[in-house]
Design an enzyme around this catalytic site. Structure first.
Site, PDB file in Angstrom:
ATOM      1  N   ASP A 168       0.827  -1.180  -0.116  1.00 12.72           N
ATOM      2  CA  ASP A 168       0.065   0.049  -0.083  1.00 12.72           C
ATOM      3  C   ASP A 168       0.770   1.355   0.203  1.00 12.72           C
ATOM      4  OD1 ASP A 168      -2.313   1.646   0.297  1.00 12.72           O
ATOM      5  OD2 ASP A 168      -1.899   1.521   2.468  1.00 12.72           O
ATOM      6  N   ASN A 412       6.720  -7.540   6.463  1.00  8.83           N
ATOM      7  CA  ASN A 412       5.737  -7.144   6.975  1.00  8.83           C
ATOM      8  C   ASN A 412       4.390  -7.843   6.215  1.00  8.83           C
ATOM      9  OD1 ASN A 412       3.982  -4.697   8.400  1.00  8.83           O
ATOM     10  ND2 ASN A 412       3.301  -4.678   5.763  1.00  8.83           N
ATOM     11  N   GLU A 413       3.664  -8.338   7.257  1.00  8.15           N
ATOM     12  CA  GLU A 413       1.967  -8.769   6.562  1.00  8.15           C
ATOM     13  C   GLU A 413       2.346  -9.855   5.503  1.00  8.15           C
ATOM     14  OE1 GLU A 413      -0.935  -5.947   6.149  1.00  8.15           O
ATOM     15  OE2 GLU A 413      -0.664  -5.377   8.123  1.00  8.15           O
ATOM     16  N   ASN A 466      -0.379  -6.075  13.511  1.00  9.24           N
ATOM     17  CA  ASN A 466      -0.900  -4.860  12.881  1.00  9.24           C
ATOM     18  C   ASN A 466      -2.513  -5.053  13.119  1.00  9.24           C
ATOM     19  OD1 ASN A 466       1.625  -4.049  12.049  1.00  9.24           O
ATOM     20  ND2 ASN A 466       1.281  -4.412  10.112  1.00  9.24           N
ATOM     21  N   TYR A 468      -6.447  -2.928  13.085  1.00  7.59           N
ATOM     22  CA  TYR A 468      -7.325  -2.018  12.489  1.00  7.59           C
ATOM     23  C   TYR A 468      -8.839  -2.273  12.963  1.00  7.59           C
ATOM     24  CZ  TYR A 468      -3.376  -0.504   9.505  1.00  7.59           C
ATOM     25  OH  TYR A 468      -2.186   0.004   9.416  1.00  7.59           O
ATOM     26  N   TYR A 472     -10.772  -1.494   9.254  1.00  8.55           N
ATOM     27  CA  TYR A 472     -11.129  -2.525   8.464  1.00  8.55           C
ATOM     28  C   TYR A 472     -12.257  -3.658   8.697  1.00  8.55           C
ATOM     29  CZ  TYR A 472      -7.426  -0.829   5.678  1.00  8.55           C
ATOM     30  OH  TYR A 472      -6.593   0.289   5.017  1.00  8.55           O
ATOM     31  N   GLU A 504       1.101  -1.509  14.093  1.00  6.71           N
ATOM     32  CA  GLU A 504       0.228  -0.567  13.370  1.00  6.71           C
ATOM     33  C   GLU A 504      -1.176  -0.564  13.871  1.00  6.71           C
ATOM     34  OE1 GLU A 504      -0.235  -1.359   8.912  1.00  6.71           O
ATOM     35  OE2 GLU A 504       2.099  -1.815   8.872  1.00  6.71           O
ATOM     36  N   TRP A 549      -0.018   3.816  12.754  1.00  6.75           N
ATOM     37  CA  TRP A 549      -0.109   3.882  11.320  1.00  6.75           C
ATOM     38  C   TRP A 549      -0.673   5.194  10.874  1.00  6.75           C
ATOM     39  CZ3 TRP A 549       3.178   1.602   8.159  1.00  6.75           C
ATOM     40  CH2 TRP A 549       3.123   1.794   6.820  1.00  6.75           C
ATOM     41  N   LYS A 568      -3.950   7.973   6.644  1.00  5.92           N
ATOM     42  CA  LYS A 568      -3.695   7.426   8.026  1.00  5.92           C
ATOM     43  C   LYS A 568      -2.578   8.341   8.782  1.00  5.92           C
ATOM     44  CE  LYS A 568      -5.745   3.090   7.708  1.00  5.92           C
ATOM     45  NZ  LYS A 568      -5.598   2.863   5.927  1.00  5.92           N
TER      46      LYS A 568
HETATM   47  C1  GCB Z   1      -1.237  -2.278   6.549  1.00  5.80           C
HETATM   48  C2  GCB Z   1      -0.152  -2.374   5.960  1.00  5.80           C
HETATM   49  C3  GCB Z   1       0.369  -0.761   5.624  1.00  5.80           C
HETATM   50  C4  GCB Z   1      -1.081  -0.248   4.953  1.00  5.80           C
HETATM   51  C5  GCB Z   1      -1.919  -0.036   6.023  1.00  5.80           C
HETATM   52  C6  GCB Z   1      -3.274   0.569   5.730  1.00  5.80           C
HETATM   53  O1  GCB Z   1      -1.631  -3.250   7.399  1.00  5.80           O
HETATM   54  O2  GCB Z   1       1.005  -2.814   6.745  1.00  5.80           O
HETATM   55  O3  GCB Z   1       1.525  -0.946   4.500  1.00  5.80           O
HETATM   56  O4  GCB Z   1      -0.787   1.112   4.421  1.00  5.80           O
HETATM   57  O5  GCB Z   1      -2.263  -1.316   6.618  1.00  5.80           O
HETATM   58  O6  GCB Z   1      -3.496   1.837   5.700  1.00  5.80           O
HETATM   59  O7  GCB Z   1      -4.209  -0.197   5.421  1.00  5.80           O
END
Ligand code: GCB
Length: 596
Positions: A168, A412-413, A466, A468, A472, A504, A549, A568
């Site tokens: 991303d 990462n991820e 991470n 959200y 999400y 994150e 993040w 973000k």
């Molecule tokens: C994540 C990623 C990061 C993205 C972020 C997002 O999990 O590691 O690269 O930018 O989410 O904002 O969706």
């Protein structure tokens, strides 16, 4: 690889400036050997900078394939008899360089330096030409991985193709960091490795100086910040002690300098290199991270190298502003998400006491088709693994002496619940530990899986996760964050008995959008989301850090969930604070309270 240094034995010529640039629209340049002659049909292009955002031509911004850079330079006559090198700090992502029409170096992978000895190729006291082809295509064998999708249907013109990426951030390319010429003695210091820790009030400095060329006698001295000698030796490797050592501490940097001198049989000092380092220890238990035997709580934001116009181009003004903002907000650390940042950024971190988790460019390691495995010879394969190990070697070779780097992040991820994920990441972690047994290793995961299904975490020292919540998942439901944080993270610690960083968490926020009660995308929502996460973190004794993040808004590929990039940031892309920056500043300037 040592950073280019200017001193009484070494010269550096910076080739930053405006280069000639040509987009290879039909991929003919290599076959037509464009490097043999000065490039034709060029446009001016700055180095260092990503080229993507600097023209009005959308086909240049979105070009897939080769671009060519070229410039002329003079090599002084006084450099005759020296070892002359050309060093590229980064070319995204693959490059070949020619000097005066002869290939001197090829390198796979962006973000890390490479160099070539051009002593026998350049003309001294005269004009020379360097030509570089830089290719931005990402495949399953590159880091980050990607793939080219070609279309064969009525909705696309014949041969239409796009670069698919599963990360991303915008796939900026070009020569985004400096290119320099260096002149050293043919007998020279090639590398210095320093491992410094402390026992009581004594600093224990293990060092090794390697040389190339004729045999040379190496002497070393350690100087304190006032330039006073605190230890010395006449061997190329060994252990030195610093009595009453001043430790390098988060927010309280103290840098020593190891000065190495190479002397040849005539008694002449032919090379000197001064490497700064800090004395500090790092240790991990099942619930804590210690720096110098003091528990350290990571607080800060993940970042990107990203700015208007320049893309990922090195910008000292931007870096200084970012460090000042991080200091202002109370951040003590950041992760170099999602690739190695410039050496100049690490130097600033060394100097200011900022703590760094140094990440490899292994991001987007996931199958494009849920029905097909990620780890297979078609996608993340033995070729990717071999390259990943090579990248870890280059990263650690470059960054090993930085006291700011307290942990390596191998990626990462990625997909973590395929059985082969354990083997893949196990091998990467083992190689990382072999290269540097002094620093802990982490991997950042994002998928919501059960701990037992996360095969790579058995190999790491610290779990980075991470999350959200209310973004999400359960969008808009701020009231669930604290409960979900506590309920979901507790089993991870129970299963692995390792400390955990929330690497994150965040919400897209359009600066200037307001809604009270909070609504997604408003500044109020971002503040409320962070605060609810914090309530959860403060209840968990094994949570050793929070990295929001993101530090600032940044460019991404286009998509329906991105409003001119990822929003973000707690700062805008132009580095102005959103309400969240003020809220974080308040939290991070107060002593941290854990509820239990
Ligand atoms: C994540 C990623 C990061 C993205 C972020 C997002 O999990 O590691 O690269 O930018 O989410 O904002 O969706």
């Amino acid at each position: 690889m040592l950073y280019p240094q200017e001193n009484e034995t070494r010269e550096v010529k910076d080739l930053s400036g405006v280069w000639n640039f040509r987009v290879d629209r039909h991929s003919t340049g290599r076959d037509e050997e464009w490097f043999r002659q000065p490039l034709s049909d060029t446009m001016p292009m700055p180095v260092p900078a990503s080229y993507n955002d600097l023209t009005q031509d959308i086909t240049i911004r979105d070009h897939i394939g080769d671009v060519w850079y070229e410039r002329t330079f003079y090599v002084p006559s006084s450099w005759r008899g020296k070892r002359v090198s050309i060093r590229f700090s980064s070319a995204e992502h693959n490059a070949v360089a020619w000097v005066n029409g002869r290939e001197v170096v090829a390198h796979k992978g962006g973000h890390l330096p490479f160099a070539a000895d051009i002593s026998d190729i350049v003309t001294y006291g005269a004009e020379n030409r360097v030509t570089v082809v830089v290719n931005n295509i990402l495949t399953w064998d590159t880091l980050p991985p990607g793939f080219i999708r070609t279309y064969d249907d009525m909705n696309h013109p014949p041969g239409y193709r796009i670069q698919e990426i599963q990360f991303d951030f915008f796939n900026y390319s070009g020569l985004s960091r400096p290119v320099v010429l260096t002149a050293t003695s043919p007998t020279r210091i090639e590398d210095i490795a320093i491992r410094a820790n402390s026992e009581g009030c004594t600093g224990i400095v293990d060092y090794a100086v390697t040389t190339t060329g004729d045999s040379a006698r190496i002497t070393v001295r350690i100087l304190d910040e006032l330039g006073r000698e605190v230890a010395a030796a006449a061997e190329a490797s060994g252990t030195l002690k610093i009595e009453n050592v001043t430790l390098w501490k988060p927010g309280q940097a103290y840098l020593y300098t190891l000065e190495a001198k190479a002397t040849v049989s005539t008694g002449a000092v032919v090379d000197i290199y001064r490497e700064t380092f800090g004395v500090r220890t790092v240790r991990v238990t099942d619930t804590q991270f210690f720096i110098n035997d003091e528990p350290f709580y990571f607080q800060g934001c993940c970042k990107h190298e990203d700015m208007d116009l320049k893309g990922r181009g090195l910008d000292h003004a931007l870096n200084i502003k970012d460090f000042n903002l991080m200091n202002w907000i109370g951040a003590n650390s950041f992760r170099t998400s999602h690739y190695p940042y410039s050496e100049e950024i690490l130097q600033l971190a060394d100097r200011t006491g900022m703590v760094i988790i140094d990440e490899s460019p292994a991001v987007g390691m996931r199958s494009d088709n849920p029905a097909e495995p990620t780890y297979s010879e078609e996608r993340i394969s033995s070729r990717t693994l071999a390259h990943h190990k090579q990248v870890m070697r280059e990263l650690i070779t470059r960054d090993k002496n930085h006291p700011c780097v307290v942990m390596w992040s191998v990626g990462n991820e990625p997909i973590v619940n395929e059985p082969k994920a354990g083997d893949y990441w196990g091998e990467v972690v083992a190689e990382t530990r072999r290269l540097d047994p002094t620093r802990p290793v982490t991997l950042v995961i994002g998928d919501v899986v059960k701990p037992a299904e996360c095969h790579p975490f058995q190999h790491v020292d610290v779990m980075c996760i991470n999350r959200y919540h209310s973004w999400y998942s359960d969008p808009g439901h701020l009231e669930l964050i604290e409960l979900q944080t506590v309920a979901e993270l507790t089993p991870w610690h129970e299963h692995f008995q390792k400390p955990l960083i929330i690497s994150e968490y965040g919400a897209d926020t359009i600066a200037g959008f307001h809604a009270d009660p909070p609504v997604m995308f408003s500044e109020e929502y971002q503040v409320a989301m962070l605060e609810n996460f914090h309530k959860g973190f403060d209840r968990l004794h094994f949570v050793i850090g929070e990295h929001v993040w993101n530090f600032a808004d940044f460019a991404t590929k286009q998509g329906v969930s991105r409003v001119i990039g990822n929003k973000k940031g707690v700062f805008t892309r132009q580095r102005q604070p959103k309400a969240a920056a003020h809220a974080l500043r308040k939290r991070w300037s107060e002593p941290r309270k854990k509820i239990n």
